[in-house]
Design a protein around this motif. Structure first.
Motif, PDB file in Angstrom:
ATOM      1  N   ARG A   1     -38.799  12.626 -39.519  1.00 10.59           N
ATOM      2  CA  ARG A   1     -39.957  12.179 -40.283  1.00 10.59           C
ATOM      3  C   ARG A   1     -39.639  12.094 -41.769  1.00 10.59           C
ATOM      4  O   ARG A   1     -38.708  12.724 -42.256  1.00 10.59           O
ATOM      5  N   LYS A   2     -40.402  11.315 -42.455  1.00 11.09           N
ATOM      6  CA  LYS A   2     -40.159  11.066 -43.874  1.00 11.09           C
ATOM      7  C   LYS A   2     -40.251  12.366 -44.664  1.00 11.09           C
ATOM      8  O   LYS A   2     -41.201  13.128 -44.522  1.00 11.09           O
ATOM      9  N   GLY A   3     -39.248  12.588 -45.499  1.00 11.63           N
ATOM     10  CA  GLY A   3     -39.251  13.733 -46.390  1.00 11.63           C
ATOM     11  C   GLY A   3     -38.801  15.040 -45.788  1.00 11.63           C
ATOM     12  O   GLY A   3     -38.747  16.052 -46.482  1.00 11.63           O
ATOM     13  N   GLU A   4     -38.460  15.072 -44.497  1.00  9.28           N
ATOM     14  CA  GLU A   4     -38.036  16.322 -43.880  1.00  9.28           C
ATOM     15  C   GLU A   4     -36.509  16.366 -43.757  1.00  9.28           C
ATOM     16  O   GLU A   4     -35.808  15.375 -43.971  1.00  9.28           O
ATOM     17  N   THR A   5     -36.015  17.532 -43.389  1.00  9.42           N
ATOM     18  CA  THR A   5     -34.590  17.727 -43.153  1.00  9.42           C
ATOM     19  C   THR A   5     -34.399  18.219 -41.733  1.00  9.42           C
ATOM     20  O   THR A   5     -34.943  19.256 -41.350  1.00  9.42           O
ATOM     21  N   LEU A   6     -33.639  17.458 -40.951  1.00  8.00           N
ATOM     22  CA  LEU A   6     -33.300  17.854 -39.592  1.00  8.00           C
ATOM     23  C   LEU A   6     -31.879  18.385 -39.585  1.00  8.00           C
ATOM     24  O   LEU A   6     -30.932  17.679 -39.942  1.00  8.00           O
ATOM     25  N   GLY A   7     -31.715  19.646 -39.221  1.00  9.83           N
ATOM     26  CA  GLY A   7     -30.384  20.237 -39.112  1.00  9.83           C
ATOM     27  C   GLY A   7     -29.875  20.113 -37.685  1.00  9.83           C
ATOM     28  O   GLY A   7     -30.633  20.237 -36.722  1.00  9.83           O
ATOM     29  N   VAL A   8     -28.578  19.852 -37.546  1.00  8.21           N
ATOM     30  CA  VAL A   8     -27.938  19.714 -36.234  1.00  8.21           C
ATOM     31  C   VAL A   8     -26.775  20.696 -36.179  1.00  8.21           C
ATOM     32  O   VAL A   8     -25.874  20.648 -37.025  1.00  8.21           O
ATOM     33  N   VAL A   9     -26.804  21.604 -35.200  1.00  9.63           N
ATOM     34  CA  VAL A   9     -25.761  22.620 -35.075  1.00  9.63           C
ATOM     35  C   VAL A   9     -25.198  22.585 -33.659  1.00  9.63           C
ATOM     36  O   VAL A   9     -25.806  22.037 -32.734  1.00  9.63           O
ATOM     37  N   GLY A  10     -24.039  23.197 -33.499  1.00  7.62           N
ATOM     38  CA  GLY A  10     -23.379  23.254 -32.200  1.00  7.62           C
ATOM     39  C   GLY A  10     -21.899  23.519 -32.382  1.00  7.62           C
ATOM     40  O   GLY A  10     -21.360  23.468 -33.488  1.00  7.62           O
ATOM     41  N   GLU A  11     -21.219  23.801 -31.275  1.00  8.22           N
ATOM     42  CA  GLU A  11     -19.789  24.054 -31.326  1.00  8.22           C
ATOM     43  C   GLU A  11     -19.023  22.782 -31.641  1.00  8.22           C
ATOM     44  O   GLU A  11     -19.533  21.662 -31.493  1.00  8.22           O
ATOM     45  N   SER A  12     -17.773  22.937 -32.046  1.00  9.89           N
ATOM     46  CA  SER A  12     -16.925  21.779 -32.286  1.00  9.89           C
ATOM     47  C   SER A  12     -16.737  20.996 -30.990  1.00  9.89           C
ATOM     48  O   SER A  12     -16.506  21.576 -29.923  1.00  9.89           O
ATOM     49  N   GLY A  13     -16.851  19.682 -31.104  1.00  8.12           N
ATOM     50  CA  GLY A  13     -16.694  18.830 -29.933  1.00  8.12           C
ATOM     51  C   GLY A  13     -17.962  18.554 -29.172  1.00  8.12           C
ATOM     52  O   GLY A  13     -17.929  17.909 -28.122  1.00  8.12           O
TER      53      GLY A  13
END
Length: 437
Positions: free
Chosen positions: A56-68
């Motif tokens: 959504r506009k103005g928000e920050t979505l973080g994406v995490v996970g192991e390598s690969g």
């Protein structure tokens, strides 16, 4: 920064559909594997295999996970640096999934990317002025006062000296190069910025400066971020919502506070247990670290059903045969799991643990498993009483029986014994399970 602006962020449930800037549906990317003289395809790497989320506009979505797990590939797909194999990418309601170079050129002003490596993402033969000013020339934009003046302004915005205009990348440190990459990404005032591990190549002392810079620029310019990172503390500081990826899929998508206080997917709980607590007073305290058994399976031939079942201590037969959908079990928290943590069991009828789950449970402290069982049972009982229509086992039976029926996948000594009785296999985990230090 005295106050974290993320504390006042709008939750997913409160945001209107009109605020959606980016929408991804069923996104896939399979890299073909070719062999032989004729280069015939013999397989494919399932780097990204069905993603559904909105930004959504103005928000920050973080994406995490192991390598690969496909984080960087996902970032390149939504910026259209890679061609998707399947699915749909919509930006401001427009389908950009299969737009060519000419079709994407106008959208490049609105979608930019900050690359992971500040050393290889800058051309060593070009000056900083040429690098940061390249977007203006490519888009045919002439800013007020000229390109040089605008580039010097951008350099000052990201904390560099405007007099560095004629210097070359090798004259700068890693943190300064990353700031140059940020200045280049912000040159055309984009609406969406995808930052692929923007601080992973930097010293710890520089990481905080770059993270605070991104946060300040978001407030000043109204930017929308998708930040890909390994560092859970960085993601927690900058994100409104967090997506946890495992082997090409999103296993949990939740608001920041919900994810860190009560993770629902076992993989998310294992990730959170790996975060060290910076408190010298707790140096001698007993660790509740959850160690996962084995490595991430190959994306060439991912496991059937739930892709995490080969390493999960709660996996049962349905986890091996049926893929769990990404469902919203709480407002603002979606999870893909048959036996979620901190919630009533989605498959209470499946009680027999897989052999892989029993082996994985040997690496998890008994105290952690017991606490997980008690919490899940208490939540299930509370939900059952609140609804008034829950099953009798959840709402009326004692906590011990509720824990045994609603959370059978927890590998406590009693439950493992019950599971072994049903499967006909002896179980010695109660005596042999090592304790974590």
């Amino acid at each position: 920064m005295s106050e974290n602006p993320k504390d006042t962020a709008v939750t997913t449930a409160d945001a209107a559909d009109g605020d959606i800037l980016l929408k991804v549906t069923g996104l896939q990317k399979h890299f073909p594997i070719k062999k032989g003289l004729l280069q015939r395809q013999v397989g494919a790497v399932h780097a990204v295999d069905g993603l559904d989320f909105e930004v959504r506009k103005g928000e920050t979505l973080g994406v995490v996970g192991e390598s690969g797990c496909g984080k960087s590939t996902m970032g390149r797909l939504i910026t259209r640096l890679l061609e998707p194999t399947g699915g749909k990418v919509e930006f401001e309601g427009k389908d950009i999934t299969h737009l060519g170079v000419a079709g994407m050129r106008p959208l490049r002003r609105d979608v930019q990317m900050i690359f992971q490596d500040p050393y290889s993402s800058l051309n060593p033969r070009h000056t900083i002025g040429t690098i940061v000013g390249a977007p203006f020339k490519l888009q045919g934009v002439t800013p007020e006062g000229g390109i040089k003046k605008e580039v010097q302004r951008l350099l000052s915005v990201v904390g560099l000296n405007p007099e560095h205009y004629n210097r070359y990348p090798h004259e700068f440190s890693g943190g300064q190069r990353q700031r140059i990459g940020i200045a280049r990404a912000l040159a055309l005032s984009p609406k969406l910025v995808v930052a692929d591990e923007p601080v992973s190549a930097l010293d710890v002392s520089i990481q905080a400066q770059v993270v605070n810079l991104l946060d300040d620029l978001q407030q000043e310019l109204g930017l929308t971020y998708v930040i890909i990172a390994h560092d859970l503390s960085v993601v927690r500081h900058v994100s409104d919502r967090i997506a946890v990826m495992y082997l090409g899929k999103i296993v949990e998508l939740a608001d920041r506070d919900l994810l860190y206080t009560s993770p629902m997917h076992p993989y998310t709980k294992a990730l959170m247990s790996a975060v060290p607590i910076p408190d010298p007073a707790r140096k001698s305290a007993k660790s509740e670290r959850i160690l996962l058994k084995g490595d991430v399976p190959s994306p060439i031939s991912p496991p059937s059903g739930c892709r995490f079942h080969t390493r999960c201590w709660k996996a049962t037969e349905i986890c091996k045969t049926t893929e769990p959908p990404l469902l919203e079990l709480r407002p603002g928290q979606r999870v893909a799991c048959h036996h979620p943590e901190n919630f009533e069991d989605q498959q209470p009828q499946d009680t027999v643990l897989l052999s892989d789950a029993k082996a994985a449970a040997e690496l998890v402290a008994d105290e952690v498993l017991a606490e997980s069982a008690e919490t899940s049972a208490a939540v299930a009982e509370a939900v059952g009483k609140g609804d008034g229509a829950a099953s009798g086992a959840t709402a009326k039976e004692p906590a011990g029986e509720s824990a045994e029926e609603s959370e059978p996948a927890e590998a406590t000594a009693e439950e493992s014994g019950a599971a072994s009785d049903e499967s006909g296999e002896p179980e010695t985990q109660a005596e042999d399970t090592p304790k974590k230090k």
